[in-house]
Each structure stands twice: as C-alpha cells, then as structure tokens.
Design an enzyme around this catalytic site. Structure first.
Site, PDB file in Angstrom:
ATOM      1  CG  ASP A  70      -0.273  -0.126   2.541  1.00 46.67           C
ATOM      2  OD1 ASP A  70       0.956   0.043   2.609  1.00 46.67           O
ATOM      3  OD2 ASP A  70      -0.969  -0.395   3.534  1.00 46.67           O
ATOM      4  CG  ASN A 135      -8.965  -0.181  11.675  1.00 42.93           C
ATOM      5  OD1 ASN A 135      -8.066  -0.864  11.208  1.00 42.93           O
ATOM      6  ND2 ASN A 135      -9.416   0.911  11.086  1.00 42.93           N
ATOM      7  CG  HIS A 137      -5.787  -1.239   8.580  1.00 40.69           C
ATOM      8  ND1 HIS A 137      -5.916  -0.069   9.305  1.00 40.69           N
ATOM      9  CD2 HIS A 137      -4.459  -1.401   8.398  1.00 40.69           C
ATOM     10  CE1 HIS A 137      -4.717   0.440   9.538  1.00 40.69           C
ATOM     11  NE2 HIS A 137      -3.808  -0.355   9.000  1.00 40.69           N
ATOM     12  CD  GLU A 142      -8.632   1.911   7.317  1.00 38.43           C
ATOM     13  OE1 GLU A 142      -8.787   1.097   8.254  1.00 38.43           O
ATOM     14  OE2 GLU A 142      -8.027   2.988   7.446  1.00 38.43           O
TER      15      GLU A 142
HETATM   16  C1  GLP Z   1      -0.487   0.755   8.497  1.00 39.71           C
HETATM   17  C2  GLP Z   1      -0.215   0.017   7.176  1.00 39.71           C
HETATM   18  C3  GLP Z   1      -0.322  -1.460   7.327  1.00 39.71           C
HETATM   19  C4  GLP Z   1       0.344  -1.842   8.636  1.00 39.71           C
HETATM   20  C5  GLP Z   1      -0.517  -1.352   9.774  1.00 39.71           C
HETATM   21  C6  GLP Z   1       0.032  -1.623  11.166  1.00 39.71           C
HETATM   22  O1  GLP Z   1      -1.455   1.733   8.349  1.00 39.71           O
HETATM   23  N1  GLP Z   1      -1.014   0.469   6.077  1.00 39.71           N
HETATM   24  O2  GLP Z   1       0.270  -2.113   6.209  1.00 39.71           O
HETATM   25  O3  GLP Z   1       0.475  -3.225   8.707  1.00 39.71           O
HETATM   26  O4  GLP Z   1      -0.893  -0.008   9.610  1.00 39.71           O
HETATM   27  O5  GLP Z   1       1.058  -0.748  11.511  1.00 39.71           O
HETATM   28  P1  GLP Z   1       1.973  -0.916  12.781  1.00 39.71           P
HETATM   29  O6  GLP Z   1       2.913  -2.031  12.484  1.00 39.71           O
HETATM   30  O7  GLP Z   1       2.703   0.399  12.914  1.00 39.71           O
HETATM   31  O8  GLP Z   1       1.098  -1.201  13.936  1.00 39.71           O
END
Ligand code: GLP
Length: 249
Positions: A70, A135, A137, A142
């Site tokens: 992404d 949440n 995702h 989302e």
């Molecule tokens: C982000 C990314 C995801 C990631 C997630 C968790 O928004 N788009 O690909 O896995 O949130 O992030 P974190 O590892 O900082 O908790």
C-alpha cells in the site's frame, strides 16, 4: 482448509528473528521470489535483521523483488511518513527490484490498478508479509472491505490516520486517502506471514484469528487462505482463547 499456524514469541527480537527466518526461507527456496512487504512499526526490526543477514553474506536478495502492499495518496515521493520514504529508511536490502506506488500519482485509482496488474503479470506474490492495524485492517483494506476487494483508493479511517501522525509530523499532514492492494490480491499470494506485537493489538488479533470471517475485521479474511502463519508476541496473543496457543519451539 488447514488452520492458520500461530507462533507465539516472547519478545520483539525473537519476532524479528523468526520473521526473518521465514522470509529467508522463501528466498532460499526461490531466489527470484516476489515478496509483498508492509510498512509500519512492526516490521522494522525484521527488516534490520534481514539487512544484517544480507551484510553477513548469509542470504542474497539480489534476484528477489519486493512489492509495497500500500501507499498514501495525495503526497510526494519525498513526503516524510509515506511508505516510499519508509522503505528508503528501513528496507536496506539489495533487491532485484522494489516496486512502490507513487504517492504523487495524479490518478491514484488508475495508478494502483496498473500496479496490481503489473504484479499479476509478474506472477503474483510468493510470500506476502502483513502487519495488522488496530481496527483489523491489512495493507489499507479498512473495515468494510469484502474478501474480494480489488486494488483501489480508500478513504483512511480516523484511527489509521492517527497512527501515522508522528511519522508525518502531525495529524493534519496525514493524507486522507491511500492506495492499496485489495484483499483479493493479498489472498492470491502463495504464502502469507502476519506479524503483530503489543497489547494494543491483542483484541484485534483474537478477532482476526478466532472470530467470524467478516468485512468488519478485514484480517479475518486471512482464514480463507490455506497457507497463513502468524508470528505474534505474548502481549498480542494475550486475548486468544482457543488452542491457538502452541508451545514455543
Ligand atoms: C499501516 C499500514 C499497514 C500496517 C498497519 C500496522 O497503516 N497500512 O500495512 O500493517 O498499519 O502498523 P503498525 O505495524 O505500525 O502497527
């Protein structure tokens, strides 16, 4: 459908080491493997571990390709907080190629569709590594994302934008839109590895692993895939109730 494998580890260092083992294994089996790689806090130590192994000559990624799962929209390739900048800072591997959507693309919808098409034409992902948002995702799929969601532009939820306020400098600077591979693209990967650490992920990790398959928790769609491994620390595993807790190896 074989159940998802759940590996529970005691700390961040072990998580990084076990995740690096799994990624290196995929590349040893197929040196030109296509890897889907997430951003976020969770994989940072894993990427550092991969870099150490590469620099020690234990593994080469020279023929492997990495694909972002992404990226933010409405930004530029140098905007702090974007995934493009994240990979530059944290993914210091000598890869055959690193493909990241352009956060400054004028037509993000066409851009992310073309990105997913290019991935498909290249043969798809051999291993897709994922983090999980608070949440539920995955990538930027989302809550509300169906199992067959395609690559697309999404409006980011407030909680997801808030999670990125620090890296962008302030909440106001976090874009409202992101581009993401769809659940469908992710589920086409031949293998999936999900990483999670911290007590703040415990509830959503339990919902994704033990709850119903639902668009409310997009990570729960991973249950339909036949080769998923979760590597999670004790804190992230603390709300699991079933036999998912396996003895540490
Ligand atoms: C982000 C990314 C995801 C990631 C997630 C968790 O928004 N788009 O690909 O896995 O949130 O992030 P974190 O590892 O900082 O908790």
């Amino acid at each position: 459908m074989p159940p998802m494998r759940i590996e529970i580890v005691p700390d961040d260092a072990t998580l990084a080491s076990r995740a690096a083992d799994a990624i290196c294994e995929a590349v040893r089996q197929k040196p030109d493997a296509a890897l889907g790689l997430p951003t976020g806090h969770t994989p940072i130590l894993t990427y550092r571990e991969l870099q150490l192994r590469q620099d020690a000559g234990e593994i080469s990624f020279a023929r492997a390709t990495a694909w972002a799962i992404d990226e933010f929209a409405d930004a530029t390739r140098t905007t702090p907080g974007t995934n493009t900048v994240f990979y530059r800072e944290h993914l210091r591997l000598n890869l055959g190629a690193l493909h990241v959507p352009n956060p400054g693309a004028a037509g993000p919808t066409e851009h992310i569709r073309a990105f997913a098409d290019a991935l498909r034409r290249a043969g798809g992902l051999d291993l897709c590594v994922l983090g999980i948002g608070r949440n539920g995702h995955v990538a930027f799929n989302e809550p509300g994302s169906p199992v067959d969601a395609p690559a697309r532009v999404v409006n980011l939820k407030a909680v997801s934008r808030a999670a990125h306020a620090a890296t962008f400098g302030s909440l106001g600077r976090v874009p409202h839109r992101g581009m993401t591979l769809g659940m469908a693209d992710i589920l086409e990967a031949r293998k999936i590895l999900v990483l999670a650490h911290g007590a703040h992920k415990a509830t959503v990790v339990a919902a994704a692993i033990e709850g119903p398959q639902t668009a409310d928790i997009p990570a729960s769609w991973l249950q339909v895939h036949d080769d998923v491994t979760w590597i999670i620390d004790d804190a992230a595993a603390s709300a699991l109730t079933r036999n998912a807790k396996q003895p540490r190896g």
